[in-house]
Design an enzyme around this catalytic site. Structure first.
Site, PDB file in Angstrom:
ATOM      1  CE  LYS A 112      42.002  62.352  29.329  1.00 21.17           C
ATOM      2  NZ  LYS A 112      40.912  62.966  30.244  1.00 21.17           N
TER       3      LYS A 112
ATOM      4  CE1 TYR B 237      36.280  29.966  41.001  1.00 18.77           C
ATOM      5  CE2 TYR B 237      36.831  31.368  39.100  1.00 18.77           C
ATOM      6  CZ  TYR B 237      37.109  30.583  40.046  1.00 18.77           C
ATOM      7  OH  TYR B 237      38.655  30.379  40.311  1.00 18.77           O
TER       8      TYR B 237
END
Length: 373
Positions: free
Chosen positions: A35, A261
């Site tokens: 999955k 940043y």
């Protein structure tokens, strides 16, 4: 190489499947869980490698995952473990996948005749303590099994549950769940011996052979990660994914200068920084700001400054570490005698190894290495 590559070692997946199968109690079959795009490794790659190594079943969660495998030519028993809408139920059954039932309404919907489709194969799920899917009522679960056995429009295949704490070593709730499951499943198995009992995930498979029953469902471990978020080596597992990028720039950074940043890194000494073109746009989480290491040329360097969408920076030290533009950078995996595990990255993020690899995004190119054996 490309700017970001997730290298998936097919041989490692096969080796892990064989290691796990070698630990099974006699008579237990093996399901490889693929999955979430094979836990970030690629569902088709993982499915083929698992089957080549002897997996008897495959398991997914969604109908579309099942359809994708079938469209790619993947054959054999395939279980869809998740909740399904009516349209998804049709898609799953059209893909000749088994489905999971825990309500009379779903069982009736599964029994509805579908053109060119065989009778639905159904596994009934008892919720023994996970508290999510499945019914908590063993009498209702028993009634669903009996109804499926008696109804020629469906085929009763399995009896299942899901452990909540198997990966918490020393916890005893798994034993309570197993006892509840056995009290429900064993009388049904005695009357209908063809029913497949399955409860064990990777953690339970490694922890207690009493959970193996007729089938185990192994996910995280086939990718070489430790279900308890420790070291996979202790189980003989080999990590199957390496995440790599490349040095895009090298530049000096004087004391007091910053990178990234928010100026989350300000140099405390003259140093040299490398820019590596990977970021949260590739699935390398922003939470790793000032929290991770990378390997370059077999040496460890600290990742510093804010993880941005497209870039991170690495402190190479005052001498630059001999690093040059174009050098490969390993963020997960081994380089020389050093390695960085998904478990280590998960600890820095305060999460689990599952999320580290499942969180890798499509921009990180998957490339297979090795061969299925």
């Amino acid at each position: 190489m490309e700017r970001v590559e997730a290298l998936v070692d097919v041989a490692a997946i096969g080796a892990n499947v064989r290691t796990l199968r070698g630990r099974l109690a006699p008579g237990a079959a093996f399901a490889g869980v693929v999955k979430a795009d094979g836990y970030g490794h690629g569902a088709l790659t993982a499915a083929r490698a698992a089957q080549a190594a002897g997996a008897d079943w495959l398991a997914v969660v969604s109908a579309r995952e099942a359809r994708t495998l079938r469209d790619a030519g993947i054959a054999g028993p395939l279980l869809v473990m998740g909740a399904l809408t009516p349209d998804e139920l049709d898609l799953a059954l059209g893909a000749a996948a088994d489905v999971v039932a825990w309500t009379p309404e779903f069982l009736e919907a599964a029994a509805r005749p579908r053109p060119d489709a065989p009778p639905a194969r159904v596994h009934v799920k008892l919720d023994t303590g996970m508290g999510r899917l499945g019914t908590r009522d063993p009498d209702l679960a028993t009634a669903l099994v009996r109804r499926a056995v008696a109804d020629d429009r469906v085929h009763a295949v399995g009896l299942m549950t899901h452990f909540a704490t198997a990966d918490e070593e020393g916890d005893r709730f798994m034993d309570e769940q197993l006892a509840r499951y056995r009290a429900w499943a064993e009388p049904l198995k005695a009357v209908h011996p063809g029913l497949v009992r399955h409860v064990a995930n990777s953690a339970a498979t490694l922890r207690d052979p009493a959970t193996h029953l007729d089938l185990v469902r192994c996910g995280i471990a086939i990718y070489g990660m430790d279900p308890a978020n420790r070291d996979p080596e202790r189980h003989g597992l080999v990590p199957a994914l390496a995440l790599r990028s490349v040095v895009a720039a090298v530049k000096p950074c004087a004391r007091g200068e910053s990178a990234g940043y928010g100026r989350r890194f300000v140099a405390e000494r003259d140093t040299v920084l490398a820019t590596v073109p990977i970021g949260y746009g590739d699935g390398w989480r922003r939470g790793l700001t000032n929290q991770a290491e990378v390997l370059i040329g077999g040496r460890r360097f600290a990742q510093v400054g804010t993880v941005s969408m497209d870039n991170v920076t690495v402190d190479l030290g005052p001498d630059g570490g001999g690093v040059t533009v174009g050098d490969p950078v390993t963020l997960l995996g081994a380089d020389g005698g050093e390695r960085i595990l998904a478990e280590t990255v998960a600890a820095a993020l305060g999460t689990i190894n599952y999320e580290v690899t499942c969180g890798l995004l499509p921009r990180a190119t998957r490339r297979t290495v090795g061969a299925a054996t």
